[in-house]
Design a protein around this motif. Sequence first.
Motif, mmCIF file in Angstrom:
data_model
loop_
_atom_site.group_PDB
_atom_site.id
_atom_site.type_symbol
_atom_site.label_atom_id
_atom_site.label_comp_id
_atom_site.label_asym_id
_atom_site.label_seq_id
_atom_site.Cartn_x
_atom_site.Cartn_y
_atom_site.Cartn_z
ATOM 1 N N ILE A 155 -4.743 2.140 1.238
ATOM 2 C CA ILE A 155 -5.729 2.851 0.416
ATOM 3 C C ILE A 155 -5.078 3.445 -0.827
ATOM 4 C CG2 ILE A 155 -7.281 4.848 0.360
ATOM 5 C CD1 ILE A 155 -8.037 4.123 3.268
ATOM 6 N N PRO A 156 -4.049 4.298 -0.697
ATOM 7 C CA PRO A 156 -3.416 4.793 -1.926
ATOM 8 C C PRO A 156 -2.671 3.705 -2.696
ATOM 9 C CG PRO A 156 -2.224 5.558 0.020
ATOM 10 C CD PRO A 156 -3.495 4.954 0.503
ATOM 11 N N ARG A 157 -2.075 2.728 -1.994
ATOM 12 C CA ARG A 157 -1.358 1.663 -2.696
ATOM 13 C C ARG A 157 -2.304 0.886 -3.608
ATOM 14 N NH1 ARG A 157 0.729 -0.878 1.418
ATOM 15 N NH2 ARG A 157 2.857 -0.053 1.245
ATOM 16 N N THR A 158 -3.443 0.495 -3.068
ATOM 17 C CA THR A 158 -4.419 -0.265 -3.861
ATOM 18 C C THR A 158 -4.955 0.579 -5.008
ATOM 19 O OG1 THR A 158 -5.066 -1.593 -1.942
ATOM 20 C CG2 THR A 158 -6.621 -1.496 -3.773
ATOM 21 N N ARG A 159 -5.228 1.845 -4.728
ATOM 22 C CA ARG A 159 -5.766 2.733 -5.764
ATOM 23 C C ARG A 159 -4.807 2.811 -6.953
ATOM 24 N NH1 ARG A 159 -9.327 6.819 -6.686
ATOM 25 N NH2 ARG A 159 -8.625 8.610 -7.926
ATOM 26 N N TYR A 160 -3.540 3.025 -6.675
ATOM 27 C CA TYR A 160 -2.593 3.224 -7.773
ATOM 28 C C TYR A 160 -2.061 1.916 -8.349
ATOM 29 C CZ TYR A 160 -3.094 8.143 -7.038
ATOM 30 O OH TYR A 160 -3.639 9.402 -6.950
#
Length: 278
Positions: A7-12
């Motif tokens: 989730i955070p990897r894809t977001r950033y």
Amino acid sequence: MSYNPEIPRTRYDNYGDREWTRLTKDGPGELLYQVHLDILQRYTKPTDTVLEIGAGSGRYTKDLVTMCSELTVADLSSHQIEFNQSKMQELSLADRIKAYHVLDVLDMSVFEDASFDTVVCIGGVINYLLDKETDGIRELLRVLKPDGILILGSMSFIGASMYYLDGIRYEKDQFGIEATKWIMNTGIQDEEHYPVPSKHYVHMMRSAELDALFAQFPVNILERSSAGLYTQAGDAALANARGDQEFWKLIVEQEIAFTKLPGTLDCGMNLIYVVRKL
């Protein structure tokens, strides 16, 4: 909801240059930047070896690298690491970075125990860990030397709920009042209770929750601070203030001073804790 690093990897990975510009493009961003910078300057020594985890595009990297003797940079997002590297190259600072790593804060096994004098983890890394928050603090402290300093940032729920109150009311119409009560009571925006279209699943925290997290470990809390306190004045008021250079300088000075008061701790957009490992 369990921690999902995708989730955070894809977001950033998809964030583009917004992580670089968000702390300079407007008043709220600049307030956050100035409070964090003040803390970094006061606790980072020229002889320190420093790890910046969750470094993003490098907005603080460019400052930290001039404050310490050795800086290692890490982030979950390969895109942000590439962007960080390009910015440091552009600023002629790249040769002062010891190493770059793409890694998860929960697994920093590439570093030995007690490797760093200071660990900087600001910008909300802790908020994405959900059920793994304690594991995240444990790993951050593992790589820190005894008497070393951890500077940890977190998104603040109470401050964010005041600033985004109209949005919360709008989302009440989408998800219902029970979902609104859930996020008000827990600060957790998760897939089960609060399925926002952005899939931005986080735990926005209260200072009492950070206190409880650190109480599990042998640390001494040196400083608690809010950041983005004057953001509560509203975007228009901050834009007007920022247009008056003399007045804005005073507001930034007061922001730095007022965010250290106990009564303002949960009222800003971010929380910042400075702890010493015992």
